[in-house]
Design an enzyme around this catalytic site. Sequence first.
Site, PDB file in Angstrom:
ATOM      1  NE  ARG A  12       7.203 -19.698 -66.884  1.00  0.00           N
ATOM      2  CZ  ARG A  12       7.581 -20.674 -66.061  1.00  0.00           C
ATOM      3  NH1 ARG A  12       8.668 -20.549 -65.338  1.00  0.00           N
ATOM      4  NH2 ARG A  12       6.876 -21.773 -65.956  1.00  0.00           N
ATOM      5  CE  LYS A  72       2.337  -6.007 -85.089  1.00  0.00           C
ATOM      6  NZ  LYS A  72       1.618  -5.797 -86.355  1.00  0.00           N
ATOM      7  CD  GLU A  86       6.879  -4.272 -95.307  1.00  0.00           C
ATOM      8  OE1 GLU A  86       6.312  -3.279 -94.823  1.00  0.00           O
ATOM      9  OE2 GLU A  86       6.480  -5.444 -95.136  1.00  0.00           O
ATOM     10  CE  LYS A 117       7.259  -1.375 -87.039  1.00  0.00           C
ATOM     11  NZ  LYS A 117       7.336  -2.719 -87.534  1.00  0.00           N
ATOM     12  CD  GLU A 155      -1.474  -4.315 -85.525  1.00  0.00           C
ATOM     13  OE1 GLU A 155      -0.261  -4.553 -85.605  1.00  0.00           O
ATOM     14  OE2 GLU A 155      -2.334  -4.943 -86.145  1.00  0.00           O
ATOM     15  NE  ARG A 177       3.266  -2.457 -84.425  1.00  0.00           N
ATOM     16  CZ  ARG A 177       4.254  -3.011 -83.750  1.00  0.00           C
ATOM     17  NH1 ARG A 177       4.339  -2.831 -82.445  1.00  0.00           N
ATOM     18  NH2 ARG A 177       5.174  -3.742 -84.357  1.00  0.00           N
ATOM     19  CG  ASN A 180      -1.249  -4.394 -90.124  1.00  0.00           C
ATOM     20  OD1 ASN A 180      -0.121  -4.870 -90.078  1.00  0.00           O
ATOM     21  ND2 ASN A 180      -2.052  -4.335 -89.069  1.00  0.00           N
ATOM     22  CG  HIS A 192       1.242  -6.035 -94.236  1.00  0.00           C
ATOM     23  ND1 HIS A 192       1.667  -4.896 -94.872  1.00  0.00           N
ATOM     24  CD2 HIS A 192       2.351  -6.601 -93.689  1.00  0.00           C
ATOM     25  CE1 HIS A 192       2.971  -4.761 -94.699  1.00  0.00           C
ATOM     26  NE2 HIS A 192       3.419  -5.784 -93.991  1.00  0.00           N
ATOM     27  CG  HIS A 228      -0.032 -11.037 -93.813  1.00  0.00           C
ATOM     28  ND1 HIS A 228      -0.255 -10.628 -92.517  1.00  0.00           N
ATOM     29  CD2 HIS A 228       1.230 -10.661 -94.095  1.00  0.00           C
ATOM     30  CE1 HIS A 228       0.825 -10.028 -92.045  1.00  0.00           C
ATOM     31  NE2 HIS A 228       1.739 -10.044 -92.988  1.00  0.00           N
ATOM     32  CG  HIS A 230       6.682  -9.981 -95.963  1.00  0.00           C
ATOM     33  ND1 HIS A 230       5.400 -10.306 -95.585  1.00  0.00           N
ATOM     34  CD2 HIS A 230       6.915  -8.734 -95.469  1.00  0.00           C
ATOM     35  CE1 HIS A 230       4.888  -9.315 -94.881  1.00  0.00           C
ATOM     36  NE2 HIS A 230       5.784  -8.355 -94.793  1.00  0.00           N
TER      37      HIS A 230
END
Length: 367
Positions: free
Chosen positions: A120, A142, A184, A226, A236, A240, A244, A247, A251, A264
Amino acid sequence: MPNTRIRSSAGTYEIRCQRMALIGAARQIARACDSNEVFILSSPRVWRHWGKSVVRAIRPAHGNRVILFDDAEARKDMSNVEAICRALHRAGADRHSVLVAVGGGVVGDVAGFVASSYLRGVSLVHIPSTVVAQVDSSIGGKTGVNLPEGKNLVGAFYPPKLVITDPILLATLPHREFRSGLYEVIKSGVIADARLFAYLEQNMRAVLRRDAAALAWIIPRCIQIKARVVTADERERGLRKILNFGHTLGHALEAVTGYRRFLHGEAIGWGMIAAARIAVASGRLSQSQATRIIRLIMEVGPLPALGRVRAGQLRKIMLGDKKSRAGRIRWVLPIRIGKAQWDVEVPWATVTRVIRRLPQVAKEARA
Ligand code: GLY
């Protein structure tokens, strides 16, 4: 290079960014995590180059407890998470253990997700070794893995206790991977920093030869961008989303090609070209600004060909993406270099036209 502090829901953490940042890592980890029960998660390739230096810097309390896993994007999946959790259990990791992720985006995302769920939740430290990881994925909490249906569909927000960023680690990156990370960096310039963008336009050659001064200029600048964004909007809900940029389509390209054709950053390169064109087609961005964006992307080097990717296939994946809502695809579009809008809806006919013309656009930018 100054250190950067990030406020998160789990407390404040520091990004220590400098050459030789690894020196003193053992003390910093013990202080940030209140424990020196370290387990290292890394990939065989990264470990071959940096294992000795990392072990010397971290001095794990009970010998060299290292778990290596394949960090190919195609292996960023639940089965890897289970295998790592079981390896941790066999090695005796308990709630006081600290997981130190040494590697690129995949290592960080998988290790982060493991840290968020093993017993946990155990402490997490990132030592990013790629451009993507240093400027983006190690910051902001993330974590997650892919499903065959799409990218990062399972995961958690789980901020680290510390990030140790040493640009020296970029020296051993294969050139394609190094270039891939630069997309990026360009993203950060387009969405938030016209000065960074102009610096890249003027200094791309130095950046591509990994000139130390150039890296010392761009990496902390991207970290600060960032840091500002994720401190303002960790979950987000608004700002935020600008991260993306590129992306939405990127993606989908990764997923439709089974995470094998594009690195990526390369998929994001194509995604940013598409987004710039969509922004022009929908009257948000001037043609001349789009040309600068596309030219800079192409200056990083050739992108892998798009091949037989069909717009309809991409649409299906984009609709299943986290960024879509109520059957609508939401785009991040630049309105000028240094500023972007998020949650923009665009008629699908416009998007299809842009996707069909993408190979031609890239060719024209190279000419
Ligand atoms: N890489 C995008 C984000 O961290 O939000």
